[in-house]
Enzyme design. Sequence first.
Site, mmCIF file in Angstrom:
data_model
loop_
_atom_site.group_PDB
_atom_site.id
_atom_site.type_symbol
_atom_site.label_atom_id
_atom_site.label_comp_id
_atom_site.label_asym_id
_atom_site.label_seq_id
_atom_site.Cartn_x
_atom_site.Cartn_y
_atom_site.Cartn_z
ATOM 1 C CG ASP A 22 29.572 34.340 26.251
ATOM 2 O OD1 ASP A 22 29.622 35.430 25.656
ATOM 3 O OD2 ASP A 22 28.529 33.877 26.760
ATOM 4 C CG ASN A 24 24.727 34.038 27.538
ATOM 5 O OD1 ASN A 24 25.949 34.259 27.571
ATOM 6 N ND2 ASN A 24 23.943 34.270 28.573
ATOM 7 C CG ASP A 26 26.904 36.891 29.238
ATOM 8 O OD1 ASP A 26 26.316 36.610 30.301
ATOM 9 O OD2 ASP A 26 27.869 36.238 28.799
ATOM 10 C CG ASP A 30 27.679 30.550 29.314
ATOM 11 O OD1 ASP A 30 27.514 31.623 28.713
ATOM 12 O OD2 ASP A 30 27.883 29.466 28.742
ATOM 13 C CG ASP A 99 37.245 26.315 44.203
ATOM 14 O OD1 ASP A 99 38.045 26.716 43.342
ATOM 15 O OD2 ASP A 99 37.481 26.320 45.436
ATOM 16 C CG ASP A 201 39.368 29.373 48.407
ATOM 17 O OD1 ASP A 201 40.170 29.462 47.476
ATOM 18 O OD2 ASP A 201 39.026 30.340 49.109
ATOM 19 C CD GLU A 262 44.353 28.133 47.694
ATOM 20 O OE1 GLU A 262 43.315 28.449 48.294
ATOM 21 O OE2 GLU A 262 44.923 28.888 46.905
ATOM 22 C CG HIS A 338 42.038 30.579 39.882
ATOM 23 N ND1 HIS A 338 42.344 29.374 40.486
ATOM 24 C CD2 HIS A 338 41.538 31.357 40.856
ATOM 25 C CE1 HIS A 338 42.032 29.420 41.758
ATOM 26 N NE2 HIS A 338 41.547 30.622 42.012
ATOM 27 C CG ASP A 339 44.706 32.256 42.871
ATOM 28 O OD1 ASP A 339 44.539 31.444 43.802
ATOM 29 O OD2 ASP A 339 43.804 33.012 42.456
HETATM 30 O O1 TEU Z 1 43.630 31.767 47.016
HETATM 31 C C1 TEU Z 1 44.223 31.862 48.295
HETATM 32 C C2 TEU Z 1 45.583 32.308 48.107
HETATM 33 O O2 TEU Z 1 46.522 31.684 48.508
HETATM 34 C C3 TEU Z 1 45.705 33.557 47.334
HETATM 35 O O3 TEU Z 1 45.888 34.623 48.262
HETATM 36 C C4 TEU Z 1 46.872 33.430 46.438
HETATM 37 O O4 TEU Z 1 47.997 33.031 47.192
HETATM 38 C C5 TEU Z 1 47.135 34.764 45.869
HETATM 39 O O5 TEU Z 1 45.955 35.125 45.223
HETATM 40 C C6 TEU Z 1 48.302 34.659 44.917
HETATM 41 O O6 TEU Z 1 48.453 35.915 44.331
HETATM 42 C C7 TEU Z 1 42.294 31.300 47.070
HETATM 43 C C8 TEU Z 1 41.756 31.386 45.661
HETATM 44 O O7 TEU Z 1 42.508 30.517 44.815
HETATM 45 C C9 TEU Z 1 41.864 32.821 45.215
HETATM 46 O O8 TEU Z 1 41.452 32.954 43.854
HETATM 47 C C10 TEU Z 1 40.945 33.651 46.112
HETATM 48 O O9 TEU Z 1 41.118 35.017 45.781
HETATM 49 C C11 TEU Z 1 41.302 33.460 47.598
HETATM 50 O O10 TEU Z 1 41.531 32.099 47.961
HETATM 51 C C12 TEU Z 1 40.135 33.925 48.463
HETATM 52 O O11 TEU Z 1 39.057 33.031 48.262
HETATM 53 CA CA CA Z 2 27.744 33.878 28.953
#
Ligand code: TEU
Ligand code: CA
Length: 574
Positions: A22, A24, A26, A30, A99, A201, A262, A338-339
Amino acid sequence: RTGTPWWKQSSVYQIYPRSFADSNGDGIGDLPGITSRLDHLQTLGVDVVWLSPIYSSPNDDNGYDISDYLNIMAEFGTLADFDTMLAAMHARGIKLMMDLVVNHSSDEHHWFTEARKSRDNPYHDYYIWREPQADGSPPTNWEAAFTGSVWEWNEPTGEYYMHMFSKKQPDLNWENPALRQEVYALMRFWLDRGVDGFRMDVINMISKPWNADGSLPQAPVVREGFLQPGFALSCNGPKLGEFLREMREQVLNHYDTITVGEAPLATIRQGVELTHAQEGALNMLFQFEHMDLDCISGHPNGKWALKRLHLPDLKASMMRWQDALAEHGWNSLYLCNHDQPRPVSRFGDDGVYRVPSAKMLATFLHGFQGTPYVYQGEELGMTNVQFPSIEDYQDIEIRNMYRVAVHERGQDPQQVMQSIWAKGRDNARTPMQWSDSPNAGFTTGTPWLALNPRYPEINAAQAVADADSVYHHYRQLIALRKQEPLLVHGRTEMLLPEHPHVVAYMRTAESDSARLLVLCNFSVEPQTVVWDGALKFETAELLLGNYPTDNAELAQRLQSPTLRPFEALLVKLR
Ligand code: TEU
Ligand code: CA
């Protein structure tokens, strides 16, 4: 080797911009923040950055709900900030993958705000609308990924629209050529701006399994009255290949890009079709088979139904994909994003053996054939978090699951919190830990999501300064991929497939008398390996280990090695 595409020798670093840096105050990461931290990536040696969505968004699903594909989310900065960031990346020889989220848009995108006004609005058929059934119920019994029905009622047109994810993420209608042309145009916008590729995605969900009469199949009951989620029904529909080949012909073939799709629930056959060098459409895919091995398959609670990983299952899964894509396709290699929860907490030990087990997991992954992905913080050995209250969590998937499990199904809140601690997506979304200063140097303000309390001990400043850190282990693995052709081209051969605690595999090539041996102890107990038949070699050279190792006695030791807790060895045999 000449002719090897650059993306086969690359390592990719995924940034979740909301949590990276970050600039700035907040409390939200960013683009200028990212630009200020490129030294970290350059030292690590990554070749490509995959940036989670940065487009305009109301952030119902943290940017995976896009309201303007041609602009930057206000919290992240401006298009000028984007151009500055991209120029800074390119100046350092780092490429950028955006993405591409085109299975759905935000309900605040002007396409949708128009489409929902009337059935003859020019944008109406950019989305998927259906009449209610005779009794007024939704068109199908499909369950959305974030709970509830995939159908949301729209009063102005007296019909339902489909959303596989949140109701603020209406699915786009890929059967509509006009919509497809809009997608190709926005892809060209970013490619012409200098972007080097896309992570796509849930790209295997863009073709829905329509019946000839335009209806959709009902979801079969899988277990105890629970339905197979609509999610599963919508993957790999009949026109997926057709749409992606059109995208390749109309867009991708005109640029030198890296692409990864994905593909939840993708099968081996779909993986081969998707990534086939000639007939396929994408360079590689994110398949999920190895991400589903520590949950009870077919269980109504899906990923939240925890099960202990059986290591031979992981070895078998990795080998199925290594073998299937070795000739004509290509694998991505990942253990988190991130998932997903943090690998050292999920598959290693985030206590006493955090550092050796994080290095072991990295060696396990980067030793395979494919393009490795490093998720922000993975290179530091960042761990899961256990926030005490559901109120501490931000992720829509976590909050919706908690509400349904506890308030609708009456499950025990503490049990549900245990599942969230183990598999919740916010495990990976706590802010990047730069230093031991307040808020780990992520922000001078109040972070949008609390930091992992372990940042004083686990942070980039400490890691860069410590030659034995997880960070430098990743840096050496990434460098080895450029030095060792076998890491890129070698075929993979799994040894001891049934061993419950040790992974041992070889990388070999006819054209190369050398072989690479990867040895990983996935357990906290020392493990003595007994080979089926002697390991034959003249010399053994340690390329990378996670314990002090005497190279002179390595050859002798390898005949029946005793591996220390979470020990990993990457050895070149001649
Ligand atoms: O994730 C799709 C997906 O497979 C997710 O449902 C994932 O399996 C689940 O979150 C696991 O717990 C993509 C993105 O990576 C995710 O961040 C988004 O929420 C989703 O699509 C909808 O865009
Ligand atoms: Ca920021």
